[in-house]
Design a protein around this motif. Structure first.
Motif, short mmCIF file in Angstrom:
data_model
loop_
_atom_site.label_atom_id
_atom_site.label_comp_id
_atom_site.label_asym_id
_atom_site.label_seq_id
_atom_site.Cartn_x
_atom_site.Cartn_y
_atom_site.Cartn_z
N TRP A 89 0.90 -1.31 -0.06
CA TRP A 89 -0.02 0.11 0.05
C TRP A 89 0.96 1.22 -0.05
O TRP A 89 1.86 1.23 0.52
CB TRP A 89 -1.00 -0.09 1.43
N GLY A 90 0.28 2.47 -0.47
CA GLY A 90 0.95 3.62 -0.39
C GLY A 90 2.49 3.56 -1.12
O GLY A 90 2.60 2.83 -2.29
N ARG A 91 3.51 4.05 -0.59
CA ARG A 91 4.68 4.03 -1.20
C ARG A 91 5.38 2.74 -1.48
O ARG A 91 6.03 2.27 -2.55
CB ARG A 91 5.72 4.68 -0.29
N ALA A 92 4.99 1.75 -0.64
CA ALA A 92 5.47 0.47 -0.87
C ALA A 92 4.90 -0.27 -2.18
O ALA A 92 5.55 -1.25 -2.90
CB ALA A 92 5.27 -0.46 0.37
N ALA A 93 3.62 0.24 -2.70
CA ALA A 93 3.10 -0.35 -3.90
C ALA A 93 3.50 0.56 -5.07
O ALA A 93 3.49 -0.09 -5.82
CB ALA A 93 1.61 -0.21 -3.50
N VAL A 94 3.94 1.57 -4.84
CA VAL A 94 4.40 2.62 -6.00
C VAL A 94 5.63 2.36 -6.30
O VAL A 94 6.09 2.34 -7.54
CB VAL A 94 3.85 4.12 -5.45
N ARG A 95 6.42 2.40 -5.23
CA ARG A 95 8.11 2.60 -5.60
C ARG A 95 8.56 1.36 -6.75
O ARG A 95 9.16 1.95 -7.65
CB ARG A 95 8.83 2.44 -4.39
N PRO A 96 8.02 0.36 -6.36
CA PRO A 96 8.68 -0.79 -7.24
C PRO A 96 8.12 -0.88 -8.66
O PRO A 96 8.88 -1.29 -9.63
CB PRO A 96 8.15 -2.26 -6.66
N ARG A 97 7.20 -0.03 -9.05
CA ARG A 97 6.46 -0.02 -10.31
C ARG A 97 6.85 1.44 -11.08
O ARG A 97 6.21 1.71 -12.21
CB ARG A 97 5.03 -0.17 -10.19
N THR A 98 7.80 2.12 -10.47
CA THR A 98 8.03 3.52 -11.07
C THR A 98 9.50 3.76 -11.09
O THR A 98 10.44 3.21 -10.55
CB THR A 98 7.58 4.69 -9.96
N GLY A 99 9.77 4.45 -12.17
CA GLY A 99 11.17 4.91 -12.53
C GLY A 99 11.28 6.47 -12.40
O GLY A 99 10.49 7.10 -12.78
N VAL A 100 12.41 6.89 -11.80
CA VAL A 100 12.64 8.31 -11.70
C VAL A 100 14.00 8.61 -12.26
O VAL A 100 14.94 8.04 -11.99
CB VAL A 100 12.68 8.51 -10.19
N MET A 101 13.96 9.70 -13.03
CA MET A 101 15.22 10.44 -13.51
C MET A 101 15.10 11.82 -12.76
O MET A 101 14.35 12.72 -13.62
CB MET A 101 15.14 10.32 -15.12
N LEU A 102 16.09 12.31 -12.11
CA LEU A 102 16.01 13.69 -11.53
C LEU A 102 16.75 14.48 -12.56
O LEU A 102 17.32 13.86 -13.39
CB LEU A 102 16.96 13.40 -10.23
N GLN A 103 16.73 15.71 -12.00
CA GLN A 103 17.47 16.57 -13.01
C GLN A 103 19.07 16.47 -12.71
O GLN A 103 19.46 16.69 -13.85
CB GLN A 103 17.07 18.02 -12.44
N GLU A 104 19.47 15.85 -11.98
CA GLU A 104 21.02 15.69 -11.86
C GLU A 104 21.08 14.40 -10.72
O GLU A 104 20.75 14.40 -9.54
CB GLU A 104 21.74 16.66 -11.08
N GLY A 105 21.76 13.42 -11.26
CA GLY A 105 21.96 12.25 -10.32
C GLY A 105 23.35 12.27 -9.62
O GLY A 105 24.32 13.07 -9.87
N GLY A 106 23.46 11.80 -8.66
CA GLY A 106 24.79 11.83 -7.78
C GLY A 106 25.28 10.42 -7.73
O GLY A 106 24.79 9.59 -7.01
N PHE A 107 26.30 10.13 -8.81
CA PHE A 107 26.71 8.83 -8.96
C PHE A 107 28.34 8.91 -8.20
O PHE A 107 29.27 10.00 -8.17
CB PHE A 107 27.23 8.39 -10.20
#
Length: 332
Positions: A89-107
């Motif tokens: 439910w909530g965040r636990a249900a959403v996170r595995p099914r979404t991908g996020v590309m931020l403006q700037e990644g920190g690698f």
């Protein structure tokens, strides 16, 4: 209840976001995104694009309003009363099914591209093979190169690759082609189109209006935290006047033309001999203008007839919104 294929994948209702000090970055916006749709959020710097996307990603809690991604609140944690603990439910249900590309990644700069992808894959449920996604974004040939040696555009490709590792149903892209050259931008567009055609829902922000016009099925233009216009790119541009530009024939003046009202002209400018007409009836106006020129036996040099572009619509909306705000401030 989880979303089904006939419902909105993203639903935003009267969404607001307020930062410390009382600054309201998002001021009651409402929109939805369907499954397999590319939806673009446009706006100048400070319009509220990234603030909105962060709420959709579950990175912050709204000050008011509601967000649903895949039928869930992306920020909520824990289990609400009456729901079985075994069901995500909530965040636990959403996170595995979404991908996020931020403006700037920190690698980590000392890791190679392949090492970075493998490390990230270890944090993703059901991750695709890292080399597969690197190949997808054109980085397979850079697998053994350290991150610190990548160009800015190559780092953006790596950002995108990591967002795709989980084969997401919903993909958030925040300024995805910043730093890419023209070829890299076109390649990314083709990749996004392919994802959409395979059923992925994509929400992107971009400063490149050509990018939004090319990719978006629908879009919303934000101005000062509010939606100033929304619809398909064609619907948004149709609200702005088309243009007819030409040079007055020698010996003729503006008053020698057919009455502008009869041409359906809503406005005009004259710079020397150059005339610019604005109209919402482009074919009507252009036809009658050309018939007049033929009957008069004259040539309309430097003739340019064109529909409004998304860039013109964007600038027009921003200008109108600024003028409205200025009028309200003056009246107050």
């Amino acid at each position: 209840m989880d979303i089904n294929e006939h419902e909105h994948v993203i639903e935003v209702t009267d969404l607001r976001r307020v930062y410390g000090g009382g600054f309201e970055a998002v001021r009651g916006i409402t929109f939805s995104v369907d499954r397999g749709e590319v939806f673009a959020l446009l706006g100048t710097n400070g319009a509220g694009k990234t603030s909105t996307v962060e709420l959709l990603e579950g990175l912050a809690e709204p000050a008011a309003g509601h967000v649903r991604v895949l039928g869930h609140d992306p920020y909520a944690m824990g289990v609400p009363p009456g729901r079985a603990k075994s069901r995500p439910w909530g965040r636990a249900a959403v996170r595995p099914r979404t991908g996020v590309m931020l403006q700037e990644g920190g690698f980590p700069s000392e890791l190679t591209v392949a090492e970075t992808a493998r490390m990230w894959a270890g944090c993703v449920s059901g991750a695709r093979p890292p080399l597969e996604v690197l190949d997808l974004v054109g980085l397979a040939g850079k697998a053994d190169v350290r991150v610190k040696q990548l160009s800015g555009g190559e780092r953006r490709r790596l950002d995108l690759a990591l967002a795709l590792l989980g084969d997401p149903e919903v993909l958030f892209l925040d300024e995805p082609t910043t730093g890419l050259d023209a070829e890299g931008r076109r390649d990314t567009w083709e990749l996004v189109r392919g994802l959409r055609d395979n059923g992925t829902t994509v929400l992107l922000t971009t400063h490149y209006l050509e990018e939004a016009e090319s990719l978006a099925d629908r879009l919303a233009i934000l101005h000062q935290g509010r939606i100033a216009a929304a619809g398909t790119p064609a619907e948004v541009t149709a609200a702005q006047p088309s243009r007819i530009t030409f040079e007055l024939p020698e010996g003729y003046f503006l008053g020698d033309l057919p009455p502008l009202g009869e041409l359906g002209v809503s406005g005009h400018e004259v710079e020397g001999r150059l005339v610019r007409l604005r109209t919402h009836r482009l074919q009507w106006a252009a036809t009658r203008l050309l018939v007049w020129a033929e009957q008069a036996g004259v040539e309309l040099r430097r003739l340019d007839v064109r529909s409004a572009s998304l860039e013109e619509a964007f600038l027009g909306i921003a200008r109108e919104a600024a003028e409205t705000a200025g009028t309200k401030e003056y009246a107050a």
